[in-house]
Design an enzyme around this catalytic site. Structure first.
Site, PDB file in Angstrom:
ATOM      1  N   LYS A  64       0.837  -1.210   0.000  1.00  0.00           N
ATOM      2  CA  LYS A  64       0.000   0.000   0.000  1.00  0.00           C
ATOM      3  C   LYS A  64       0.869   1.256   0.000  1.00  0.00           C
ATOM      4  O   LYS A  64       0.586   2.216  -0.711  1.00  0.00           O
ATOM      5  CB  LYS A  64      -0.948  -0.010   1.211  1.00  0.00           C
ATOM      6  CG  LYS A  64      -2.055  -1.047   1.075  1.00  0.00           C
ATOM      7  CD  LYS A  64      -2.932  -1.162   2.310  1.00  0.00           C
ATOM      8  CE  LYS A  64      -3.978  -2.266   2.106  1.00  0.00           C
ATOM      9  NZ  LYS A  64      -4.950  -2.384   3.174  1.00  0.00           N
ATOM     10  N   ASP A 110     -11.289   2.831   3.790  1.00  0.00           N
ATOM     11  CA  ASP A 110     -11.635   1.405   3.725  1.00  0.00           C
ATOM     12  C   ASP A 110     -13.147   1.210   3.700  1.00  0.00           C
ATOM     13  O   ASP A 110     -13.618   0.088   3.457  1.00  0.00           O
ATOM     14  CB  ASP A 110     -11.069   0.661   4.947  1.00  0.00           C
ATOM     15  CG  ASP A 110      -9.737  -0.018   4.645  1.00  0.00           C
ATOM     16  OD1 ASP A 110      -9.562  -0.487   3.506  1.00  0.00           O
ATOM     17  OD2 ASP A 110      -8.901  -0.081   5.555  1.00  0.00           O
ATOM     18  N   GLN A 128      -5.061  -1.491   9.249  1.00  0.00           N
ATOM     19  CA  GLN A 128      -4.983  -2.831   8.676  1.00  0.00           C
ATOM     20  C   GLN A 128      -5.640  -3.844   9.615  1.00  0.00           C
ATOM     21  O   GLN A 128      -5.407  -3.818  10.824  1.00  0.00           O
ATOM     22  CB  GLN A 128      -3.501  -3.197   8.428  1.00  0.00           C
ATOM     23  CG  GLN A 128      -3.292  -4.457   7.642  1.00  0.00           C
ATOM     24  CD  GLN A 128      -3.770  -4.342   6.190  1.00  0.00           C
ATOM     25  OE1 GLN A 128      -3.839  -3.258   5.611  1.00  0.00           O
ATOM     26  NE2 GLN A 128      -4.121  -5.472   5.603  1.00  0.00           N
TER      27      GLN A 128
HETATM   28  N1  LIG Z   1      -7.708  -2.306   6.385  1.00  0.00           N
HETATM   29  C1  LIG Z   1      -7.805  -3.362   5.549  1.00  0.00           C
HETATM   30  N2  LIG Z   1      -7.368  -4.561   5.960  1.00  0.00           N
HETATM   31  C2  LIG Z   1      -7.503  -5.617   5.103  1.00  0.00           C
HETATM   32  C3  LIG Z   1      -8.051  -5.459   3.810  1.00  0.00           C
HETATM   33  C4  LIG Z   1      -8.510  -4.178   3.433  1.00  0.00           C
HETATM   34  O1  LIG Z   1      -9.057  -3.950   2.324  1.00  0.00           O
HETATM   35  N3  LIG Z   1      -8.363  -3.159   4.325  1.00  0.00           N
HETATM   36  N4  LIG Z   1      -8.060  -6.530   2.915  1.00  0.00           N
HETATM   37  C5  LIG Z   1      -7.291  -7.714   3.198  1.00  0.00           C
HETATM   38  C6  LIG Z   1      -5.849  -7.718   2.777  1.00  0.00           C
HETATM   39  N5  LIG Z   1      -5.454  -6.822   1.669  1.00  0.00           N
HETATM   40  C7  LIG Z   1      -5.400  -5.506   1.901  1.00  0.00           C
HETATM   41  O2  LIG Z   1      -5.239  -5.015   2.976  1.00  0.00           O
HETATM   42  C8  LIG Z   1      -4.938  -7.326   0.441  1.00  0.00           C
HETATM   43  C9  LIG Z   1      -4.973  -8.658   0.113  1.00  0.00           C
HETATM   44  C10 LIG Z   1      -4.381  -9.129  -1.055  1.00  0.00           C
HETATM   45  C11 LIG Z   1      -3.738  -8.264  -1.915  1.00  0.00           C
HETATM   46  C12 LIG Z   1      -3.016  -8.710  -3.139  1.00  0.00           C
HETATM   47  O3  LIG Z   1      -2.565  -7.909  -3.903  1.00  0.00           O
HETATM   48  N6  LIG Z   1      -2.870 -10.031  -3.362  1.00  0.00           N
HETATM   49  C13 LIG Z   1      -2.094 -10.533  -4.446  1.00  0.00           C
HETATM   50  C14 LIG Z   1      -1.134 -11.582  -3.909  1.00  0.00           C
HETATM   51  C15 LIG Z   1      -0.161 -10.949  -2.952  1.00  0.00           C
HETATM   52  C16 LIG Z   1       0.770 -11.990  -2.307  1.00  0.00           C
HETATM   53  O4  LIG Z   1       1.691 -12.433  -2.991  1.00  0.00           O
HETATM   54  O5  LIG Z   1       0.579 -12.297  -1.114  1.00  0.00           O
HETATM   55  C17 LIG Z   1      -3.004 -11.165  -5.495  1.00  0.00           C
HETATM   56  O6  LIG Z   1      -4.070 -11.663  -5.145  1.00  0.00           O
HETATM   57  O7  LIG Z   1      -2.593 -11.136  -6.656  1.00  0.00           O
HETATM   58  C18 LIG Z   1      -3.723  -6.938  -1.607  1.00  0.00           C
HETATM   59  C19 LIG Z   1      -4.305  -6.466  -0.449  1.00  0.00           C
HETATM   60  C20 LIG Z   1      -7.309  -8.001   4.697  1.00  0.00           C
HETATM   61  N7  LIG Z   1      -7.051  -6.843   5.472  1.00  0.00           N
END
Ligand SMILES: Nc1nc2c(c(=O)[nH]1)N[C@@H](CN(C=O)c1ccc(C(=O)N[C@@H](CCC(=O)O)C(=O)O)cc1)CN2
Length: 287
Positions: free
Chosen positions: A53, A120, A97
């Site tokens: 982020k 969020d 987060q």
């Molecule tokens: N405050 C927040 N916490 C959490 C959120 C949120 O939207 N706001 N969502 C999830 C986790 N998350 C962002 O925080 C998130 C999850 C996955 C990815 C992502 O880019 N995934 C990649 C793989 C990444 C890897 O190698 O691990 C993909 O799917 O291609 C981004 C953000 C929980 N917490």
């Protein structure tokens, strides 16, 4: 073969659009929008997401303020930080987060964020706005899901959509967004009876249960669109970690389109966070 919906490409487009808006905002206000990123503890996945982020914010020109707090931080101390960020004029967006450590009540913390800065979209005011269709900031993953659907379906009116998963941050808001677009929505979860039968009738399946490869080929009707929100890290055959979604990807190739994991919804979550930060900054600019 089903079309693979490329979340990375759609996210890159959103990032480009956001960068242009950031530049225009900075030209008007003398500084770019500011995003406060709060991480409590050292959950390894959260560390990775927060690092992404911050990196992506910098890429589009958003200023980020990182607040890393130890796992034993008290709820009161966290609330004091939120109160400070709520009134800081340099901060236009605040994200905490999740998950938070077990001793902290998530609802109390998320509910304390100024709704105008709640990028969020998790606070009760924004949840209420979403469920009444009255604007506000929309949670990033659900927003990303809708943007991916828009790349493959022109009009959702009357389509049967099944959401698997009832979490506050994904399943429930996605259901609201689909309803807003006139889809007929069935919200299910891991305990739902006859889940395969319910899914087999769906034009759209949103899999957000956090259950690896739950959705099998025979659950999916020919020509359906599948958005896979699940991301679970498992040990691959080589012994290396690999990410899998809630959908048995190889079995659903008779679908019209499907998102991969990784590279589907995940990148959209961060792109939509950046877009929400600019939206919040522009709205605050007018106040
Ligand atoms: N405050 C927040 N916490 C959490 C959120 C949120 O939207 N706001 N969502 C999830 C986790 N998350 C962002 O925080 C998130 C999850 C996955 C990815 C992502 O880019 N995934 C990649 C793989 C990444 C890897 O190698 O691990 C993909 O799917 O291609 C981004 C953000 C929980 N917490």
């Amino acid at each position: 073969m089903a079309d693979k919906i490329d979340g990375r490409a759609v996210a890159a487009q959103i990032e480009d659009e956001t960068a242009a808006k950031v530049e225009a905002f900075a030209a008007r206000n003398g500084q770019a929008p500011g995003l406060a990123v709060v991480l409590v503890g050292n959950d390894p996945a959260s560390e990775v997401y927060v690092a992404h982020k911050i990196k992506k914010s910098a890429k589009v020109g958003i200023r980020s303020y990182e607040h890393r707090l130890p796992a034993e931080t008290s709820q009161d101390d966290l609330l004091t930080l939120i109160t400070r960020l709520n009134i800081d004029p340099n901060v236009h967006g605040i994200l905490v987060q999740v998950p938070l450590p077990a001793h902290i009540e998530e609802g109390a913390v998320l509910g304390a964020i100024n709704p105008a800065k709640d990028v969020d979209g998790f606070c009760p005011v924004n949840v209420g706005r979403l469920s009444t269709g009255t604007g506000g900031l929309v949670p990033c993953t659900p927003l990303g899901v809708m943007k991916l659907l828009d790349t493959v379906i022109d009009d959702l009116t009357g389509l049967d959509a099944v959401v698997i998963g009832k979490s506050n941050i994904v399943g429930k808001p996605i259901a609201m967004l689909l309803l807003e677009r006139e889809a007929t929505v069935t919200v299910t979860h891991i305990e739902t009876k006859n889940l395969p039968d319910i899914c087999r009738k769906a034009d759209i399946i949103i899999a957000a249960a956090g259950a690896p490869r739950l959705v099998k080929g025979y659950w999916v009707k020919e020509g359906a669109v599948i958005i896979d929100v699940g991301i679970t890290r498992i040990k691959g055959e080589s012994g290396k970690d690999k990410l899998v979604g809630d959908v048995a990807f190889d079995e659903v190739q008779h679908a019209k389109a499907v998102t991969p994991v990784p590279g589907g919804v995940g990148p959209m979550t961060i792109a939509c966070l950046l877009a929400n930060t600019v939206q919040a900054a522009e709205a605050l600019e007018k106040k």
